[in-house]
Design an enzyme around this catalytic site. Structure first.
Site, mmCIF file in Angstrom:
data_model
loop_
_atom_site.group_PDB
_atom_site.id
_atom_site.type_symbol
_atom_site.label_atom_id
_atom_site.label_comp_id
_atom_site.label_asym_id
_atom_site.label_seq_id
_atom_site.Cartn_x
_atom_site.Cartn_y
_atom_site.Cartn_z
ATOM 1 N N ARG A 83 0.860 -1.202 0.000
ATOM 2 C CA ARG A 83 0.000 0.000 0.000
ATOM 3 C C ARG A 83 0.889 1.242 0.000
ATOM 4 O O ARG A 83 1.761 1.401 0.856
ATOM 5 C CB ARG A 83 -0.886 -0.023 1.236
ATOM 6 C CG ARG A 83 -1.862 1.126 1.349
ATOM 7 C CD ARG A 83 -2.624 1.041 2.668
ATOM 8 N NE ARG A 83 -3.415 -0.166 2.758
ATOM 9 C CZ ARG A 83 -3.579 -0.870 3.890
ATOM 10 N NH1 ARG A 83 -2.971 -0.495 5.003
ATOM 11 N NH2 ARG A 83 -4.333 -1.943 3.902
ATOM 12 N N ARG A 153 -1.232 6.394 9.891
ATOM 13 C CA ARG A 153 -1.309 5.878 8.525
ATOM 14 C C ARG A 153 -1.570 6.994 7.516
ATOM 15 O O ARG A 153 -1.517 8.174 7.860
ATOM 16 C CB ARG A 153 -2.379 4.790 8.451
ATOM 17 C CG ARG A 153 -2.051 3.605 9.373
ATOM 18 C CD ARG A 153 -2.951 2.431 9.106
ATOM 19 N NE ARG A 153 -2.597 1.280 9.922
ATOM 20 C CZ ARG A 153 -3.209 0.097 9.823
ATOM 21 N NH1 ARG A 153 -4.184 -0.079 8.940
ATOM 22 N NH2 ARG A 153 -2.843 -0.905 10.595
ATOM 23 N N LYS A 215 -2.909 0.965 15.494
ATOM 24 C CA LYS A 215 -2.969 1.818 14.323
ATOM 25 C C LYS A 215 -3.658 3.138 14.648
ATOM 26 O O LYS A 215 -4.496 3.219 15.546
ATOM 27 C CB LYS A 215 -3.704 1.109 13.182
ATOM 28 C CG LYS A 215 -5.137 0.724 13.495
ATOM 29 C CD LYS A 215 -5.719 -0.092 12.353
ATOM 30 C CE LYS A 215 -7.141 -0.552 12.690
ATOM 31 N NZ LYS A 215 -7.713 -1.395 11.618
ATOM 32 N N LYS A 217 -5.350 6.733 12.681
ATOM 33 C CA LYS A 217 -5.810 7.283 11.407
ATOM 34 C C LYS A 217 -6.183 8.758 11.566
ATOM 35 O O LYS A 217 -6.829 9.142 12.540
ATOM 36 C CB LYS A 217 -7.008 6.488 10.885
ATOM 37 C CG LYS A 217 -6.660 5.034 10.597
ATOM 38 C CD LYS A 217 -7.876 4.244 10.119
ATOM 39 C CE LYS A 217 -7.487 2.797 9.814
ATOM 40 N NZ LYS A 217 -8.663 2.004 9.357
ATOM 41 N N CYS A 434 -15.046 -4.204 1.479
ATOM 42 C CA CYS A 434 -13.616 -4.435 1.658
ATOM 43 C C CYS A 434 -13.164 -5.524 0.681
ATOM 44 O O CYS A 434 -13.979 -6.182 0.035
ATOM 45 C CB CYS A 434 -13.318 -4.836 3.096
ATOM 46 S SG CYS A 434 -13.922 -6.485 3.526
ATOM 47 N N CYS A 440 -7.398 -11.538 1.946
ATOM 48 C CA CYS A 440 -7.295 -11.028 3.316
ATOM 49 C C CYS A 440 -7.265 -12.178 4.320
ATOM 50 O O CYS A 440 -8.190 -13.010 4.349
ATOM 51 C CB CYS A 440 -8.457 -10.092 3.633
ATOM 52 S SG CYS A 440 -8.406 -9.478 5.334
ATOM 53 N N CYS A 479 -15.304 -9.104 7.865
ATOM 54 C CA CYS A 479 -15.124 -9.500 9.263
ATOM 55 C C CYS A 479 -15.602 -8.343 10.119
ATOM 56 O O CYS A 479 -16.319 -7.463 9.645
ATOM 57 C CB CYS A 479 -13.665 -9.859 9.538
ATOM 58 S SG CYS A 479 -12.533 -8.450 9.463
ATOM 59 N N CYS A 483 -12.739 -1.916 7.782
ATOM 60 C CA CYS A 483 -12.136 -1.549 6.500
ATOM 61 C C CYS A 483 -13.114 -0.953 5.499
ATOM 62 O O CYS A 483 -12.749 -0.094 4.716
ATOM 63 C CB CYS A 483 -11.434 -2.761 5.889
ATOM 64 S SG CYS A 483 -10.074 -3.379 6.896
#
Length: 569
Positions: A83, A153, A215, A217, A434, A440, A479, A483
């Protein structure tokens, strides 16, 4: 800058394995370089499997053939997803042509995927080809550093092609935030670009030597379009414009959508208002927020490590006071702002600079050439004659930006020729999924590959009840992670197992309300049955122009989620 840390809010206990990996990694190096040269396996060791994410890559395998390979006593068909870091989603056409060529020559799928993090990613890069793509990115002035794992990110920015002057100012700020919050380690350049190791002691003054607990964002949005879904992110800046001038930003923190099924200590949360700051203070405030999360975030339980949980534990007022202490600025009250819509505006739009912008719908963000739809090639053909930029949107679409009047018809004809300007329904434009299967590793059910199944049936139901000009914000996640931002949809599905989902309803059009669970672990055909029943009621009982998410709450089909930590479950 050194701070006197308030130890009262530090979580004590046994560190997670991920924390131990980061601590022993020698500033994200690990033994990645050794693994790259290991020809016995197509993958990385468990230790490096985690570390390569800091460098912008995920190890994946084709789950469609996993069992078959297992029967043959072969390891999974490993490849990497990479990415790019692309703050604000802006990429030159020259850069685009190079990444297009790489996808054609060096990936298993030959595709480029536009993500809802306003960047692109490659799927299916074999391990021995990783260095080549990093070197290509570097030559183009790009990289993949810090697009995954426990760092800040890719920073999102409104793609609004109308307010061109304001957008450019905000975009420059977006880039500065991204650069300021990057890891300072030289590991990326040493491993992937073959740069010599600098013999100095490294430090990470902002992220810390074990980086963030989870993470992180960041977004910047220009009202009235909430096109980056600010409430799904840890740190958000709402641009405030007065008399056609950017005067500052409202700060919102603590958004996040991921949950763990049946774990009541996890929940989705919309971002909370903190205060107003002047434009020149944005880097100090951003640094303060991220260092607070660095110091106060939970490193003993990754399921409760995101900023939203830190905020809930310490309280908004304490978090705000600490931001003011660390940044040295005092917040003013929140400036009034209003969102009227999410999503992108398609077709030609003229900016205030008198240049044209063409927004193209890219279904599921997947650019790939098919027999009757060579859209990836079409974008490359446009890049060849447009000496300018593309803007990637947070809704997986593509804007041909700043087109001169004399190039407008040429670009439009290319887009028509390659199927980039086909008619697209409102429902399709307002649906998202997603990637999920087959690549994935977290997927429990299908996402991208089942999106058309649901859209086609929802469109038929809308038409059946005379609502063919209406749409529902509809999203699928394979899931319980965030995302596809399903927990900001009017109807959101979270995968439970193949063809089974949890169904959530009651979000709103502007993305400021979390939906509530309506049905658990339900088969996809049953979901369509229930959507039919709900749309039937919406058609017959709605108020004038009432949106679906507002309707199901007004008539008490579902209760609104008002206080997500206590109310969501």
């Amino acid at each position: 800058m050194l701070y006197k840390i308030n130890k009262k809010f530090i979580v004590k206990g046994k560190l997670t394995n991920e924390e131990k990996i980061k601590k022993k990694s020698n500033f994200l190096r690990g033994t990645i370089a050794k693994d790259i040269n290991n020809e016995i396996t197509g993958g990385f060791s468990n230790y490096n499997y985690s570390l390569i994410r800091f460098h912008g890559m995920y190890q994946q395998d084709n789950r469609d053939i996993r069992l078959e390979r297992l029967k043959q006593k072969l390891e999974p068909k490993y490849s990497m997803m990479l990415r790019c870091r692309l703050p604000g989603g802006i990429i030159s056409t020259k850069q685009w042509l190079s990444i297009d060529d790489f996808a054609n020559r060096n990936t298993l799928y030959g595709s480029i995927r536009l993500t809802n993090r306003q960047t692109f990613q490659f799927h299916g890069i074999l391990k021995y080809k990783l260095k080549s793509i990093h070197k290509i990115l570097n030559k183009l002035g790009l990289d993949s550093l810090a697009t995954a794992n426990d760092v800040n990110r890719n920073v999102l920015c409104t793609s609004n092609p109308m307010e061109s002057n304001i957008h450019m100012e905000v975009y420059q700020i977006t880039k500065r935030i991204s650069e300021h919050l990057l890891p300072k380690t030289n590991a990326y350049s040493e491993i992937w670009l073959d740069k010599e190791k600098i013999g100095t002691t490294e430090v990470e003054p902002i992220l810390g030597n074990t980086y963030l607990p989870r993470k992180f964002k960041t977004t910047i949005v220009i009202p009235p379009y909430n096109d980056v879904d600010i409430h799904a992110n840890d740190m958000n800046f709402i641009a405030i414009i007065y008399k056609e001038r950017l005067i500052g930003f409202n700060l919102l923190i603590g958004g996040g959508l991921s949950i763990v099924y049946d774990n009541y200590s996890t929940w989705p949360s919309i971002a909370k208002e903190v205060g107003f700051l002047k434009t020149n203070d944005i880097l100090r405030v951003a640094e303060a927020v991220i260092t607070i999360q660095r110091d106060w975030g939970n490193r003993t339980n990754r399921q409760n490590a995101k900023t939203k949980y830190t905020l809930e534990r310490v309280g908004l007022n304490n978090f705000k006071k600490e931001i003011e202490y660390r940044s040295g600025i005092k917040f003013d009250p929140i400036y009034p702002y209003k969102f009227i819509k999410r999503g992108d505006r398609f077709g030609w739009l003229k900016g205030i600079d008198n240049k044209w912008n063409l927004t193209l719908f890219i279904e599921q963000g997947r650019l790939i050439d098919k027999l009757n739809s060579p859209i990836k090639r079409g974008v490359a053909e446009i890049a060849k004659i447009h000496n300018g930029y593309f803007r990637l949107t947070a809704n997986q679409n593509l804007i041909i930006s700043s087109v001169q009047e004399n190039n407008k018809l040429i670009i439009e004809n290319i887009a028509l020729k390659y199927g980039l300007l086909n008619f697209v329904t409102k429902q399709r434009k307002n649906s998202m999924a997603c990637v999920s299967y087959p690549t994935c590793p977290l997927a429990m059910s299908e996402g991208e590959r089942e999106l058309s199944y649901f859209i086609n049936r929802i469109e038929k139901i809308l038409s059946k009840y005379g609502l063919e000009n209406e749409y529902i914000i509809f999203r699928i996640s394979g899931c319980s992670n965030g995302c596809a931002r399903s927990l900001l949809a009017e109807i959101g599905l979270l995968g439970k197992s193949i063809d089974y989902y949890n169904m959530y309803i009651g979000g709103n059009r502007i993305g400021t309300r979390i939906p509530r669970i309506y049905l658990k672990n339900i088969y996809k055909k049953q979901i369509i049955f229930h959507i039919d029943d709900l749309i039937n009621r919406w058609a017959n009982e709605r108020l004038y122009k009432e949106n679906f998410g507002d309707f199901v709450i007004r008539v008490n089909i579902i209760k609104p989620v008002l206080n997500s930590p206590k109310d969501f479950w």
